[in-house]
Motif scaffolding. Structure first.
Motif, mmCIF file in Angstrom:
data_model
loop_
_atom_site.group_PDB
_atom_site.id
_atom_site.type_symbol
_atom_site.label_atom_id
_atom_site.label_comp_id
_atom_site.label_asym_id
_atom_site.label_seq_id
_atom_site.Cartn_x
_atom_site.Cartn_y
_atom_site.Cartn_z
ATOM 1 N N ASP A 78 -16.518 10.766 -6.373
ATOM 2 C CA ASP A 78 -17.004 9.316 -5.904
ATOM 3 C C ASP A 78 -17.965 8.900 -6.940
ATOM 4 O O ASP A 78 -19.046 9.772 -7.228
ATOM 5 C CB ASP A 78 -17.472 9.407 -4.243
ATOM 6 N N HIS A 79 -18.079 7.769 -7.216
ATOM 7 C CA HIS A 79 -18.879 7.092 -8.251
ATOM 8 C C HIS A 79 -19.666 5.919 -7.588
ATOM 9 O O HIS A 79 -19.180 5.287 -6.619
ATOM 10 C CB HIS A 79 -18.061 6.675 -9.542
ATOM 11 N N GLU A 80 -20.436 5.602 -8.386
ATOM 12 C CA GLU A 80 -21.053 4.405 -7.889
ATOM 13 C C GLU A 80 -20.203 3.135 -8.072
ATOM 14 O O GLU A 80 -19.119 2.882 -8.704
ATOM 15 C CB GLU A 80 -22.532 4.058 -8.797
ATOM 16 N N GLY A 81 -20.508 2.020 -7.231
ATOM 17 C CA GLY A 81 -19.664 0.843 -7.314
ATOM 18 C C GLY A 81 -18.318 1.035 -6.523
ATOM 19 O O GLY A 81 -17.500 0.287 -6.764
ATOM 20 N N GLY A 82 -18.260 1.858 -5.516
ATOM 21 C CA GLY A 82 -17.149 1.967 -4.701
ATOM 22 C C GLY A 82 -15.959 2.689 -5.545
ATOM 23 O O GLY A 82 -14.539 2.806 -4.911
ATOM 24 N N LEU A 83 -15.947 3.215 -6.908
ATOM 25 C CA LEU A 83 -14.824 3.861 -7.441
ATOM 26 C C LEU A 83 -14.723 5.366 -6.975
ATOM 27 O O LEU A 83 -15.685 6.071 -6.680
ATOM 28 C CB LEU A 83 -15.133 3.813 -8.907
ATOM 29 N N VAL A 101 -7.388 6.074 -10.209
ATOM 30 C CA VAL A 101 -8.742 5.378 -9.856
ATOM 31 C C VAL A 101 -8.394 4.653 -8.623
ATOM 32 O O VAL A 101 -7.592 3.689 -8.856
ATOM 33 C CB VAL A 101 -9.236 4.664 -11.330
ATOM 34 N N ARG A 102 -9.337 4.513 -7.637
ATOM 35 C CA ARG A 102 -9.311 3.626 -6.578
ATOM 36 C C ARG A 102 -10.628 2.951 -6.378
ATOM 37 O O ARG A 102 -11.860 3.534 -6.896
ATOM 38 C CB ARG A 102 -9.112 4.322 -5.105
ATOM 39 N N LYS A 103 -10.496 1.633 -6.270
ATOM 40 C CA LYS A 103 -11.796 1.080 -5.893
ATOM 41 C C LYS A 103 -11.755 0.494 -4.404
ATOM 42 O O LYS A 103 -10.797 -0.277 -4.123
ATOM 43 C CB LYS A 103 -11.935 -0.387 -6.697
ATOM 44 N N GLY A 104 -12.325 1.222 -3.448
ATOM 45 C CA GLY A 104 -12.316 1.071 -2.160
ATOM 46 C C GLY A 104 -10.909 1.627 -1.709
ATOM 47 O O GLY A 104 -10.610 2.714 -2.028
ATOM 48 N N GLU A 105 -10.040 0.856 -1.164
ATOM 49 C CA GLU A 105 -8.662 1.468 -0.782
ATOM 50 C C GLU A 105 -7.790 0.856 -1.701
ATOM 51 O O GLU A 105 -6.388 1.194 -1.675
ATOM 52 C CB GLU A 105 -8.346 0.916 0.573
ATOM 53 N N GLU A 106 -7.852 0.249 -2.793
ATOM 54 C CA GLU A 106 -6.918 -0.378 -3.715
ATOM 55 C C GLU A 106 -6.863 0.460 -5.063
ATOM 56 O O GLU A 106 -8.133 0.705 -5.640
ATOM 57 C CB GLU A 106 -7.534 -1.863 -4.219
ATOM 58 N N PRO A 146 0.872 -1.233 -0.046
ATOM 59 C CA PRO A 146 0.058 0.013 0.025
ATOM 60 C C PRO A 146 0.771 1.147 0.057
ATOM 61 O O PRO A 146 0.340 2.296 -0.732
ATOM 62 C CB PRO A 146 -0.659 -0.037 1.419
ATOM 63 N N TYR A 147 1.973 1.396 0.807
ATOM 64 C CA TYR A 147 2.920 2.390 0.604
ATOM 65 C C TYR A 147 4.288 2.235 0.015
ATOM 66 O O TYR A 147 5.089 3.061 0.045
ATOM 67 C CB TYR A 147 3.073 2.846 2.031
#
Length: 201
Positions: free
Chosen positions: A126-131, A174-179, A85-86
């Protein structure tokens, strides 16, 4: 039973006159087209469909996200996912465009941040689907809390992105959640393939 002038017997009502061609056929029996005529018709249909300007192209499927610049830009640096992550990596893509180019929302959503980070203009949505998408550097024209639609202007591209080979590049992440994920995969564009060096036995 009646007799014709040539003395050949025919049964009443067993034949009818086809007024279109003058030939005799039995009532209730449709005329069958010759096989060659059917084949010629099919070939004509296929040929017309293949002619330039007559065939309809299949619609291009829309990706989950769209390009944040128009027209579609050149990629100067591709996504490089960090091992941790870092850890080191490149958490997005760098897109080439002239300074002052409009930066566009990649999808509809809500602006979560629009302001300065380390002296550079940054926007996150912030977008739908956690993006969540991020854009920098730019001069924002939207504010936090704004609802935006796909393709809406968010601001104008600024200069000064580190590592850009030209005066201005947009860093698009782009992130999906924390990834962090590859933006090009969501746009529907191929990403750069990196091959690891082969280590012999």
């Amino acid at each position: 039973m009646t007799m014709t002038s040539c003395s050949r017997p025919v049964t009443r009502h067993s034949f009818a006159i086809d007024r279109t061609g003058g030939r005799h056929r039995r009532p209730g029996h449709p005329r069958h087209l010759p096989r060659l005529a059917i084949l010629a018709t099919l070939l004509a249909i296929l040929a017309s469909a293949a002619m330039p300007g007559t065939a309809r192209s299949a619609p291009t499927p829309q990706g989950r996200l769209s390009w944040p610049l128009s027209p579609a830009p050149s990629v100067t640096r591709y996504f490089e996912p960090p091992a941790t992550p870092y850890g080191p990596g490149h958490r997005g893509v760098d897109l080439l465009a002239p300074p002052g180019t409009n930066v566009l929302a990649a999808a509809e959503g809500v602006v979560m941040f629009a302001g300065q980070v380390a002296g550079r203009g940054v926007i996150s949505i912030d977008h739908e689907g956690g993006l969540r998408t991020a854009y920098q550097p730019l001069v924002p024209t939207v504010t936090a809390g704004d609802q935006v639609y796909r393709g809406q202007v968010l601001g104008t591209l600024a200069t000064g992105h580190p590592g850009c080979p030209e005066p201005a590049c947009l860093h698009f992440g782009v992130r999906k959640g924390e990834e962090y994920v590859d933006p090009l995969a969501l746009i529907g564009e191929p990403s750069e393939i990196r091959l690891k060096p082969w280590e012999g036995d």
